[in-house]
Design an enzyme around this catalytic site. Structure first.
Site, mmCIF file in Angstrom:
data_model
loop_
_atom_site.group_PDB
_atom_site.id
_atom_site.type_symbol
_atom_site.label_atom_id
_atom_site.label_comp_id
_atom_site.label_asym_id
_atom_site.label_seq_id
_atom_site.Cartn_x
_atom_site.Cartn_y
_atom_site.Cartn_z
ATOM 1 N N SER A 82 -0.882 6.654 16.350
ATOM 2 C CA SER A 82 -0.150 5.571 17.849
ATOM 3 C C SER A 82 0.339 6.655 19.104
ATOM 4 O O SER A 82 0.889 7.783 18.528
ATOM 5 C CB SER A 82 1.216 4.570 17.579
ATOM 6 N N TYR A 88 8.708 7.236 12.661
ATOM 7 C CA TYR A 88 7.192 6.522 13.013
ATOM 8 C C TYR A 88 6.464 7.445 13.546
ATOM 9 O O TYR A 88 5.725 8.031 13.180
ATOM 10 C CB TYR A 88 7.500 5.656 14.331
ATOM 11 N N ALA A 89 7.020 8.591 14.435
ATOM 12 C CA ALA A 89 6.460 9.658 15.787
ATOM 13 C C ALA A 89 5.642 10.387 14.380
ATOM 14 O O ALA A 89 4.673 10.682 14.737
ATOM 15 C CB ALA A 89 7.098 9.962 16.505
ATOM 16 N N ALA A 90 6.578 11.181 13.463
ATOM 17 C CA ALA A 90 6.185 11.760 12.233
ATOM 18 C C ALA A 90 4.891 11.598 11.405
ATOM 19 O O ALA A 90 4.255 11.735 11.743
ATOM 20 C CB ALA A 90 7.522 12.352 11.627
ATOM 21 N N VAL A 142 0.509 -1.425 0.035
ATOM 22 C CA VAL A 142 0.667 0.112 0.061
ATOM 23 C C VAL A 142 0.705 1.167 -0.341
ATOM 24 O O VAL A 142 0.065 2.531 -0.650
ATOM 25 C CB VAL A 142 -0.589 0.379 1.352
ATOM 26 N N ILE A 190 0.048 -3.234 22.237
ATOM 27 C CA ILE A 190 -1.057 -4.211 21.751
ATOM 28 C C ILE A 190 0.214 -5.200 21.399
ATOM 29 O O ILE A 190 1.083 -4.795 20.817
ATOM 30 C CB ILE A 190 -1.736 -3.564 20.700
ATOM 31 N N LYS A 203 3.094 9.306 12.492
ATOM 32 C CA LYS A 203 1.824 8.785 12.989
ATOM 33 C C LYS A 203 0.895 10.347 13.394
ATOM 34 O O LYS A 203 -0.164 10.199 13.741
ATOM 35 C CB LYS A 203 2.076 8.161 14.136
HETATM 36 P P1 NAD Z 1 2.092 -5.962 12.593
HETATM 37 O O1 NAD Z 1 3.707 -5.929 12.259
HETATM 38 O O2 NAD Z 1 1.903 -7.521 13.474
HETATM 39 O O3 NAD Z 1 1.483 -6.090 11.806
HETATM 40 C C1 NAD Z 1 0.923 -5.633 10.529
HETATM 41 C C2 NAD Z 1 1.524 -5.719 9.169
HETATM 42 O O4 NAD Z 1 1.081 -4.769 8.034
HETATM 43 C C3 NAD Z 1 1.581 -7.361 9.349
HETATM 44 O O5 NAD Z 1 0.915 -7.784 8.242
HETATM 45 C C4 NAD Z 1 2.611 -6.397 7.068
HETATM 46 O O6 NAD Z 1 3.072 -6.992 6.401
HETATM 47 C C5 NAD Z 1 1.955 -5.084 7.040
HETATM 48 N N1 NAD Z 1 2.330 -4.459 6.098
HETATM 49 C C6 NAD Z 1 3.425 -4.135 6.649
HETATM 50 N N2 NAD Z 1 4.169 -3.132 5.836
HETATM 51 C C7 NAD Z 1 2.516 -2.680 4.436
HETATM 52 C C8 NAD Z 1 2.763 -2.659 3.332
HETATM 53 N N3 NAD Z 1 3.244 -1.950 2.622
HETATM 54 N N4 NAD Z 1 1.431 -2.887 2.342
HETATM 55 C C9 NAD Z 1 0.343 -3.825 2.695
HETATM 56 N N5 NAD Z 1 0.305 -4.593 4.355
HETATM 57 C C10 NAD Z 1 1.477 -4.085 5.381
HETATM 58 O O7 NAD Z 1 1.556 -4.713 12.935
HETATM 59 P P2 NAD Z 1 0.528 -4.719 14.847
HETATM 60 O O8 NAD Z 1 1.389 -4.183 15.783
HETATM 61 O O9 NAD Z 1 -0.619 -5.175 14.464
HETATM 62 O O10 NAD Z 1 0.472 -2.673 13.539
HETATM 63 C C11 NAD Z 1 -0.350 -2.115 13.085
HETATM 64 C C12 NAD Z 1 -0.722 -0.701 13.173
HETATM 65 O O11 NAD Z 1 -1.156 -0.697 14.277
HETATM 66 C C13 NAD Z 1 0.824 -0.518 12.778
HETATM 67 O O12 NAD Z 1 -0.008 1.400 12.054
HETATM 68 C C14 NAD Z 1 1.060 -0.111 13.874
HETATM 69 O O13 NAD Z 1 2.031 0.842 13.817
HETATM 70 C C15 NAD Z 1 -0.236 0.559 14.651
HETATM 71 N N6 NAD Z 1 0.390 0.261 15.827
HETATM 72 C C16 NAD Z 1 0.579 -0.608 16.514
HETATM 73 C C17 NAD Z 1 0.298 -0.653 18.511
HETATM 74 C C18 NAD Z 1 1.286 -2.232 19.322
HETATM 75 O O14 NAD Z 1 1.495 -1.586 19.945
HETATM 76 N N7 NAD Z 1 1.759 -2.801 17.961
HETATM 77 C C19 NAD Z 1 0.638 0.401 19.246
HETATM 78 C C20 NAD Z 1 0.272 1.749 18.136
HETATM 79 C C21 NAD Z 1 0.364 1.679 17.137
#
Ligand code: NAD
Length: 245
Positions: free
Chosen positions: A141, A153-155, A63, A186, A157
């Site tokens: 985030s 990442y902060a920028a 994406v 999470i 988000k």
């Molecule tokens: P994760 O790494 O477990 O899953 C991310 C998914 O996104 C993976 O399946 C990956 O293949 C897919 N992905 C990555 N790049 C991609 C691309 N270019 N095109 C299509 N798919 C792509 O991560 P997560 O912890 O489930 O995080 C999901 C979202 O939540 C992210 O945006 C992350 O920044 C945000 N987030 C997570 C947390 C946390 O504590 N886990 C906290 C705050 C925000």
């Protein structure tokens, strides 16, 4: 069945939070286009949604590439005839302390965590404006306020929040809402990749005394996607057990 009969598109749905969101929207009655880097990686999510009786279109796409991002929105609309709910969840991190962060680390995170959200939101907005309804839910985030080692990442988000609030203002007259969710800490493969001592330190700071689950985030997405949230737009909702207040 809060989103019965709706059509949703969820990115990053192969695992973690994106998978939790897709499965929750499926349980609540939506049919879904689900996106991740490869269609094969989506097999488990497809199986769960199919068991729940939902129609599912798995799409392999990066994406962060504009043409592929436009392509998944077009494919969802072609398959289902419309798109009611867009959830931008795909994300990556490439952490480094600011003075050692490389251009590649910066560019990679901005590309997936911010530009992809723009591409998909723009493509969905064209369609949702015409239909006079729609829901855009972007996963930001708690780190958007700044976090050591996460300048990129902060920028990105923080950018997602500015993008979401602008979309909310522009699309409100067209019946489309746009909101952001800030997960705290999470349990997913992204956070499990951290050194165990860092994990324990952050987990120990959560006032509710437990790390969050993808379902915790999915529950809030389901509300924002439902008719009950029709008058909620431009909001940023923390889902972090009190980690960031
Ligand atoms: P994760 O790494 O477990 O899953 C991310 C998914 O996104 C993976 O399946 C990956 O293949 C897919 N992905 C990555 N790049 C991609 C691309 N270019 N095109 C299509 N798919 C792509 O991560 P997560 O912890 O489930 O995080 C999901 C979202 O939540 C992210 O945006 C992350 O920044 C945000 N987030 C997570 C947390 C946390 O504590 N886990 C906290 C705050 C925000």
């Amino acid at each position: 069945m809060r989103v019965a009969g709706k059509i949703a598109l969820v990115t990053g749905a192969a695992r973690g939070i994106g998978r939790g969101i897709a499965e929750k929207l499926g349980l609540e009655g939506a049919d879904l286009a689900i996106v991740d880097l490869s269609a094969e990686a989506l097999a488990d999510t497809v199986a769960t949604l199919a068991t729940a009786g939902r129609k599912v279109l798995p799409l392999g796409a990066d994406v962060g590439d504009r043409q592929q991002a436009d392509g998944v929105v077009a494919a969802a609309i072609e398959q289902f005839g419309r798109l009611d709910i867009l959830v931008n969840c795909a994300g990556i991190n490439r952490d480094a302390i600011l003075h050692r962060m490389t251009d590649e680390q910066w560019d990679a995170v901005i590309r997936v965590d911010l530009s992809a959200v723009f591409y998909l939101t723009r493509a969905a907005a064209v369609h949702m404006r015409q239909r006079g309804s729609g829901r855009i839910i972007n996963i930001s985030s708690a780190s958007w306020q700044g976090n050591v080692g996460q300048a990129n990442y902060a920028a990105a988000k923080a950018g997602v929040i500015g993008l979401t609030k602008t979309a909310a203002r522009e699309l409100a007259p067209k019946g489309v809402t746009a909101n952001a969710i800030c997960p705290g800490f999470i349990e997913t493969e992204m956070t499990r990749a951290m050194p165990p001592d860092a994990w324990e330190r952050i987990a120990g700071r959560i006032p509710m005394g437990r790390v969050g689950t993808p379902a915790d985030v999915g529950n809030v997405v389901a509300f924002l996607a439902s008719d009950e949230a029709a008058y909620v737009t431009g909001e940023v909702i923390n889902v972090g057990g009190g980690l960031v207040l």
